[in-house]
Motif scaffolding. Structure first.
Motif, PDB file in Angstrom:
ATOM      1  N   THR A 107      11.680  -6.859 -28.410  1.00  0.00           N
ATOM      2  CA  THR A 107      11.048  -8.107 -28.000  1.00  0.00           C
ATOM      3  C   THR A 107      11.992  -8.860 -27.080  1.00  0.00           C
ATOM      4  N   VAL A 108      11.492  -9.259 -25.918  1.00  0.00           N
ATOM      5  CA  VAL A 108      12.324 -10.006 -24.972  1.00  0.00           C
ATOM      6  C   VAL A 108      12.448 -11.450 -25.463  1.00  0.00           C
ATOM      7  N   VAL A 109      13.702 -11.877 -25.677  1.00  0.00           N
ATOM      8  CA  VAL A 109      13.930 -13.230 -26.203  1.00  0.00           C
ATOM      9  C   VAL A 109      14.802 -14.059 -25.264  1.00  0.00           C
ATOM     10  N   GLY A 110      15.076 -13.539 -24.084  1.00  0.00           N
ATOM     11  CA  GLY A 110      15.889 -14.301 -23.151  1.00  0.00           C
ATOM     12  C   GLY A 110      16.346 -13.423 -22.007  1.00  0.00           C
ATOM     13  N   SER A 111      17.296 -13.935 -21.244  1.00  0.00           N
ATOM     14  CA  SER A 111      17.783 -13.162 -20.102  1.00  0.00           C
ATOM     15  C   SER A 111      19.145 -13.667 -19.659  1.00  0.00           C
ATOM     16  N   TYR A 112      19.834 -12.811 -18.930  1.00  0.00           N
ATOM     17  CA  TYR A 112      21.038 -13.172 -18.188  1.00  0.00           C
ATOM     18  C   TYR A 112      20.709 -13.093 -16.698  1.00  0.00           C
ATOM     19  N   THR A 113      21.144 -14.063 -15.930  1.00  0.00           N
ATOM     20  CA  THR A 113      20.968 -14.062 -14.476  1.00  0.00           C
ATOM     21  C   THR A 113      22.321 -14.330 -13.834  1.00  0.00           C
ATOM     22  N   THR A 114      22.709 -13.451 -12.903  1.00  0.00           N
ATOM     23  CA  THR A 114      24.025 -13.584 -12.278  1.00  0.00           C
ATOM     24  C   THR A 114      23.930 -14.387 -10.984  1.00  0.00           C
ATOM     25  N   THR A 171      18.977  -9.345 -16.266  1.00  0.00           N
ATOM     26  CA  THR A 171      18.667  -8.381 -17.321  1.00  0.00           C
ATOM     27  C   THR A 171      18.065  -9.114 -18.505  1.00  0.00           C
ATOM     28  N   PRO A 172      16.970  -8.604 -19.059  1.00  0.00           N
ATOM     29  CA  PRO A 172      16.403  -9.215 -20.254  1.00  0.00           C
ATOM     30  C   PRO A 172      17.325  -9.039 -21.472  1.00  0.00           C
ATOM     31  N   ILE A 173      17.247  -9.984 -22.386  1.00  0.00           N
ATOM     32  CA  ILE A 173      17.895  -9.881 -23.703  1.00  0.00           C
ATOM     33  C   ILE A 173      16.802  -9.513 -24.695  1.00  0.00           C
ATOM     34  N   VAL A 174      17.031  -8.460 -25.465  1.00  0.00           N
ATOM     35  CA  VAL A 174      15.990  -7.970 -26.361  1.00  0.00           C
ATOM     36  C   VAL A 174      16.521  -7.838 -27.781  1.00  0.00           C
ATOM     37  N   THR A 175      15.598  -7.896 -28.727  1.00  0.00           N
ATOM     38  CA  THR A 175      15.932  -7.616 -30.127  1.00  0.00           C
ATOM     39  C   THR A 175      16.089  -6.117 -30.305  1.00  0.00           C
ATOM     40  N   THR A 176      16.841  -5.733 -31.320  1.00  0.00           N
ATOM     41  CA  THR A 176      17.183  -4.315 -31.481  1.00  0.00           C
ATOM     42  C   THR A 176      16.443  -3.628 -32.615  1.00  0.00           C
ATOM     43  N   ILE A 177      15.869  -4.391 -33.546  1.00  0.00           N
ATOM     44  CA  ILE A 177      15.263  -3.781 -34.731  1.00  0.00           C
ATOM     45  C   ILE A 177      13.987  -4.520 -35.102  1.00  0.00           C
ATOM     46  N   ASP A 178      13.112  -3.812 -35.817  1.00  0.00           N
ATOM     47  CA  ASP A 178      11.992  -4.466 -36.493  1.00  0.00           C
ATOM     48  C   ASP A 178      12.544  -5.126 -37.750  1.00  0.00           C
ATOM     49  N   GLU A 179      12.109  -6.332 -38.011  1.00  0.00           N
ATOM     50  CA  GLU A 179      12.583  -7.015 -39.214  1.00  0.00           C
ATOM     51  C   GLU A 179      11.436  -7.794 -39.824  1.00  0.00           C
ATOM     52  N   LYS A 180      11.368  -7.748 -41.141  1.00  0.00           N
ATOM     53  CA  LYS A 180      10.372  -8.508 -41.892  1.00  0.00           C
ATOM     54  C   LYS A 180      11.026  -9.023 -43.148  1.00  0.00           C
ATOM     55  N   SER A 181      10.355  -9.952 -43.811  1.00  0.00           N
ATOM     56  CA  SER A 181      10.951 -10.553 -44.998  1.00  0.00           C
ATOM     57  C   SER A 181       9.852 -11.007 -45.949  1.00  0.00           C
ATOM     58  N   PRO A 224      20.460  -8.245 -34.375  1.00  0.00           N
ATOM     59  CA  PRO A 224      21.311  -8.157 -33.183  1.00  0.00           C
ATOM     60  C   PRO A 224      20.490  -8.243 -31.898  1.00  0.00           C
ATOM     61  N   LEU A 225      21.098  -8.830 -30.868  1.00  0.00           N
ATOM     62  CA  LEU A 225      20.490  -8.924 -29.549  1.00  0.00           C
ATOM     63  C   LEU A 225      21.302  -8.088 -28.560  1.00  0.00           C
ATOM     64  N   GLN A 226      20.609  -7.454 -27.612  1.00  0.00           N
ATOM     65  CA  GLN A 226      21.271  -6.591 -26.633  1.00  0.00           C
ATOM     66  C   GLN A 226      20.726  -6.847 -25.230  1.00  0.00           C
ATOM     67  N   THR A 227      21.537  -6.452 -24.250  1.00  0.00           N
ATOM     68  CA  THR A 227      21.029  -6.384 -22.893  1.00  0.00           C
ATOM     69  C   THR A 227      20.159  -5.137 -22.759  1.00  0.00           C
ATOM     70  N   SER A 228      19.093  -5.241 -21.960  1.00  0.00           N
ATOM     71  CA  SER A 228      18.212  -4.076 -21.812  1.00  0.00           C
ATOM     72  C   SER A 228      18.462  -3.322 -20.516  1.00  0.00           C
ATOM     73  N   ALA A 229      19.315  -3.851 -19.627  1.00  0.00           N
ATOM     74  CA  ALA A 229      19.640  -3.160 -18.371  1.00  0.00           C
ATOM     75  C   ALA A 229      21.070  -3.485 -17.987  1.00  0.00           C
ATOM     76  N   ASP A 230      21.600  -2.712 -17.055  1.00  0.00           N
ATOM     77  CA  ASP A 230      22.973  -2.928 -16.602  1.00  0.00           C
ATOM     78  C   ASP A 230      23.079  -4.189 -15.752  1.00  0.00           C
ATOM     79  N   ILE A 231      24.234  -4.825 -15.823  1.00  0.00           N
ATOM     80  CA  ILE A 231      24.641  -5.827 -14.848  1.00  0.00           C
ATOM     81  C   ILE A 231      25.880  -5.273 -14.150  1.00  0.00           C
TER      82      ILE A 231
END
Length: 399
Positions: free
Chosen positions: A311-318, A324-334, A375-382
């Motif tokens: 899920t895209v939850v943000g981005s980095y812009t240079t 590059t989009p910031i994405v979630t890494t796992i499915d999570e429920k509670s 955890p959040l990750q970048t989805s593409a290279d910068i």
């Protein structure tokens, strides 16, 4: 070329010779980060099957926050539920372990007299034989399983010497545990002056379950005591719907009461709850109310999806235009209770250049006081902007 021109060119050459390496080695500015993590919609509100008469409450074991309640919120007579407080106070003064039955208690003529007095007022009782020796654990078992009023007085007289001394200890226990709606005037609960509230009884239930000896006794359906023989638990719901305690009680003033505990599984998680029904019209009504309340409490827990992977939850812009989009890494429920809200807080660190899949931050979901971290990750290279951008943007590199 004139000497002046030659000097200018030489100066430019020297300048470029200094500037270009400096530009290529200059630290790049951090990418601008933007985060917007969606908050999950709450689950549907639970509807508890609370009894129409008397009062009731249910809570998670160990929690002072009620899942729901109905009826009177203040102190009311609690009949033989009082005996749980009696047991807690006795065990605080004379603790047992799971492998220690405690000292022997010899039944005396005074204990036989207590039996006669209990029967005279139509109280619940168990037989007493003068000279018989029972362990502390056995006396507590008879008091709780058979709900024997005479054994409640026997054990408090043994533990404290007199009713007055026991009541002093009981008051200290009540104060220590913040049971502000609770008053104890006898050991058995036959006296309607022994009172408590649904809120206080949730804490009493959790205290009882926290003592492994008492928890074992109240979950015992059938036991055998020398001379007296088999004693069966007055709580007929034991073993049904995950119910593993705690105490019944009935008097004219209190009606039928049932302090209960239960465990059940929802979505692979075990939930432990405590509850109480006070003032029911009959023991059968109390049992039916407990089962209905427990079933509705179980149904009130929902497995709520918090977020899906990627899920895209943000981005980095240079500064050089890469994004590059910031994405979630796992499915999570509670597992959530009713429509309790879920809050989310997210943070991402500074980055300059990074590969896709780099961990950059965390989204933290708070569910019923528990943090679930994703955890959040970048989805593409910068990538580095390269030679021409670096030498063409001195104002960005050098300020």
């Amino acid at each position: 070329m004139t000497l002046a021109s030659i000097g200018v060119v030489a100066a430019l050459g020297v300048g470029l010779g200094l500037y270009v390496p400096a530009a290529l080695d200059a630290p790049l500015p951090a990418a601008q980060v933007q985060l917007s993590v969606p908050t999950p919609e709450p689950a549907a509100a639970a509807t508890l099957a609370l009894p129409a008469t008397g009062s009731a409450a249910v809570a998670l074991e160990g929690s002072d926050e009620l899942l729901g309640s109905s009826g009177a919120t203040g102190a009311v007579p609690i009949a033989s539920v009082t005996k749980i407080i009696t047991a807690l106070v006795v065990l605080e003064a004379h603790p047992l372990t799971t492998t220690d039955d405690g000292p022997g208690i010899t039944m005396t003529a005074a204990d036989v007299q207590l039996l006669a007095e209990t029967r005279a007022v139509d109280g619940s009782y168990a037989p007493v034989i003068e000279g018989q020796v029972l362990s502390e654990r056995q006396v507590l078992e008879i008091m709780l399983l058979k709900s024997a009023n005479n054994y409640a007085e026997t054990v408090t007289n043994w533990a404290f010497g007199s009713l007055a001394s026991y009541l002093t200890a009981a008051q200290a226990f009540i104060t220590e545990h913040g049971l502000t709606d609770t008053t104890i005037v006898d050991a058995s609960g036959l006296n309607p002056g022994s009172q408590s509230s649904t809120k206080d009884l949730m804490r009493v239930a959790s205290l009882a379950l926290a003592d492994p000896v008492l928890a074992k006794i109240v979950s015992t359906s059938l036991d055998e005591v020398p001379v007296i023989g088999e004693i069966d638990n007055s709580n007929k719901l034991l073993g049904i719907d995950g119910i593993d305690g705690i105490k019944t009680g009935t008097t004219d003033e209190a009606g039928s009461c049932l302090l209960f505990s239960a465990e059940f599984a929802v979505a692979g998680e075990t939930k432990s709850v405590v509850g109480v029904v006070l003032g029911a019209a009959s023991s059968e009504d109390a049992r039916n109310s407990v089962q209905a309340l427990l079933a509705s409490a179980r149904a009130g827990f929902t497995e709520l999806p918090l977020v899906s992977a990627n899920t895209v939850v943000g981005s980095y812009t240079t500064a050089w235009g890469e994004r590059t989009p910031i994405v979630t890494t796992i499915d999570e429920k509670s597992l959530v209770w009713s429509d309790d809200p879920v809050t989310v807080d997210a943070s991402a660190g500074d980055i300059v250049i990074a590969q896709g899949g780099t961990n950059v931050g965390t989204a933290t979901y708070r569910v019923d006081g528990i943090d679930v971290r994703v955890p959040l990750q970048t989805s593409a290279d910068i990538d580095d902007p390269g030679f021409w951008w670096r030498i063409g943007h001195p104002q960005i590199l050098f300020g």
